[in-house]
Design an enzyme around this catalytic site. Sequence first.
Site, mmCIF file in Angstrom:
data_model
loop_
_atom_site.group_PDB
_atom_site.id
_atom_site.type_symbol
_atom_site.label_atom_id
_atom_site.label_comp_id
_atom_site.label_asym_id
_atom_site.label_seq_id
_atom_site.Cartn_x
_atom_site.Cartn_y
_atom_site.Cartn_z
ATOM 1 N N GLY A 164 0.824 -1.202 0.000
ATOM 2 C CA GLY A 164 0.000 0.000 0.000
ATOM 3 C C GLY A 164 0.859 1.254 0.000
ATOM 4 O O GLY A 164 1.839 1.341 0.728
ATOM 5 N N ARG B 139 1.055 -5.503 -5.644
ATOM 6 C CA ARG B 139 1.294 -6.711 -4.857
ATOM 7 C C ARG B 139 1.614 -7.831 -5.826
ATOM 8 O O ARG B 139 1.106 -7.873 -6.940
ATOM 9 C CB ARG B 139 0.073 -7.038 -3.994
ATOM 10 C CG ARG B 139 -0.301 -5.864 -3.081
ATOM 11 C CD ARG B 139 -1.420 -6.217 -2.118
ATOM 12 N NE ARG B 139 -1.929 -5.021 -1.447
ATOM 13 C CZ ARG B 139 -1.369 -4.442 -0.395
ATOM 14 N NH1 ARG B 139 -0.254 -4.950 0.106
ATOM 15 N NH2 ARG B 139 -1.908 -3.373 0.148
ATOM 16 N N ASP C 160 5.160 -4.661 6.361
ATOM 17 C CA ASP C 160 5.712 -5.954 6.752
ATOM 18 C C ASP C 160 5.801 -6.941 5.586
ATOM 19 O O ASP C 160 6.754 -7.717 5.497
ATOM 20 C CB ASP C 160 4.924 -6.558 7.915
ATOM 21 C CG ASP C 160 3.431 -6.705 7.620
ATOM 22 O OD1 ASP C 160 2.975 -6.255 6.551
ATOM 23 O OD2 ASP C 160 2.728 -7.276 8.472
ATOM 24 N N THR D 193 4.061 2.932 5.639
ATOM 25 C CA THR D 193 2.684 2.447 5.750
ATOM 26 C C THR D 193 1.906 3.362 6.674
ATOM 27 O O THR D 193 2.418 3.777 7.717
ATOM 28 C CB THR D 193 2.622 1.003 6.291
ATOM 29 O OG1 THR D 193 1.272 0.687 6.669
ATOM 30 C CG2 THR D 193 3.524 0.811 7.491
ATOM 31 N N ASP E 263 -0.533 2.548 8.476
ATOM 32 C CA ASP E 263 -1.082 1.807 9.613
ATOM 33 C C ASP E 263 -0.235 1.913 10.883
ATOM 34 O O ASP E 263 -0.727 1.625 11.968
ATOM 35 C CB ASP E 263 -1.232 0.326 9.264
ATOM 36 C CG ASP E 263 -2.348 0.071 8.259
ATOM 37 O OD1 ASP E 263 -3.243 0.933 8.148
ATOM 38 O OD2 ASP E 263 -2.320 -0.970 7.588
ATOM 39 N N ASP F 35 1.990 -0.067 11.938
ATOM 40 C CA ASP F 35 1.831 -1.388 12.557
ATOM 41 C C ASP F 35 3.137 -2.175 12.688
ATOM 42 O O ASP F 35 3.111 -3.386 12.965
ATOM 43 C CB ASP F 35 0.821 -2.222 11.757
ATOM 44 C CG ASP F 35 1.213 -2.385 10.291
ATOM 45 O OD1 ASP F 35 2.180 -1.725 9.842
ATOM 46 O OD2 ASP F 35 0.545 -3.162 9.585
ATOM 47 N N ARG G 235 -6.445 -2.969 9.782
ATOM 48 C CA ARG G 235 -7.025 -4.309 9.919
ATOM 49 C C ARG G 235 -6.648 -4.966 11.246
ATOM 50 O O ARG G 235 -7.475 -5.563 11.921
ATOM 51 C CB ARG G 235 -6.580 -5.192 8.755
ATOM 52 C CG ARG G 235 -7.300 -4.894 7.457
ATOM 53 C CD ARG G 235 -6.724 -5.667 6.305
ATOM 54 N NE ARG G 235 -5.351 -5.269 6.021
ATOM 55 C CZ ARG G 235 -4.572 -5.849 5.118
ATOM 56 N NH1 ARG G 235 -5.009 -6.867 4.425
ATOM 57 N NH2 ARG G 235 -3.344 -5.411 4.905
#
Length: 319
Positions: free
Chosen positions: A11, A72, A103, A125, A127, A129, A171
């Site tokens: 992303g 991707r 990741d 990213t 996120d 995360d 997510r």
Amino acid sequence: MKTIGILTSGGDAPGMNAAIRAVVRSAIYYGCKVYGINRGYKGLIEDDVQEMNLSSVGDIIHRGGTILKSSRCEEFKTEEGRKIAVKVLKKYGIDCLVVIGGDGSFNGASKLSELGFPAIGIPGTIDNDLAYTDYTIGYFTAIETVIDAIGKIRDTSSSHERVNIVEVMGRHCGDLALYSGLAGGAETIILPEHPESIEGICDRLETTKKRGKKHSIIVLAEGVGNAHEIGKQIAEKTGSDLRVTILGHVQRGGSPSAFDRILASKLGVRAVELLLDGKSARVVGVKDDKVIDMDIHEALAMKKEFDKYTYKMTKILSI
């Protein structure tokens, strides 16, 4: 003279272009040749490679997205796909690779390192995360985007005395929802790390109604569940006029904030310096306001710690 390849994968995130710029310019400063690989690992396997120079990255520090494009690639997850990728890298005389992404992108970099091909990861990213670094490139810009949306939704929510659910990305990690909800003054924040019952949410809405507030903002991380279904249950139990807004990919776009531009620049230069020092299978990040690097396998194995105190604080401030 080393030849460095660079790609963006997964992303996209605001600030990726600033990182690309930093890698290309610092590599050239140190006397290296640089190749840009378009469309991530998919473009690498398909030999979509171009040499880059100083002009290639002119006037991009302020631009969202990634000039190298992203995608991707399932084929790269196979051993055969990775072998093709290494052949393409060798074809251009690329000695080492910088990978900007999350990741999944880092897993690809670690696999290349296992094949004897030096790779360094830069965290990009929205996120936030990745546990090893305090912040990832794009995260703070995404927060500003969400806060702007919350402010506009609050205006119409107040006018119509409605409850509005604002779904944001995340997510498995609720950082974007937690901190944008805090900054945006949300009455309720629903996270994958701390699920909340429908009854608990409804009780809070009833409490705010009793003190005279007839509109509310609920920030929901996408990983919790279907926003429309959750909204339907809340509306049925409370009788509220409720609307759902799913922000979607608008969160990934936009000009990166000053913080993300600076972070991306620092991490891009550090990644190049690590490669010039002969390092491989490392990731760069920031911890306690200092640029750090660590083993990529250790970084991927770390578990993200949920910020319980900030979550508690949102409860205190939303009474």
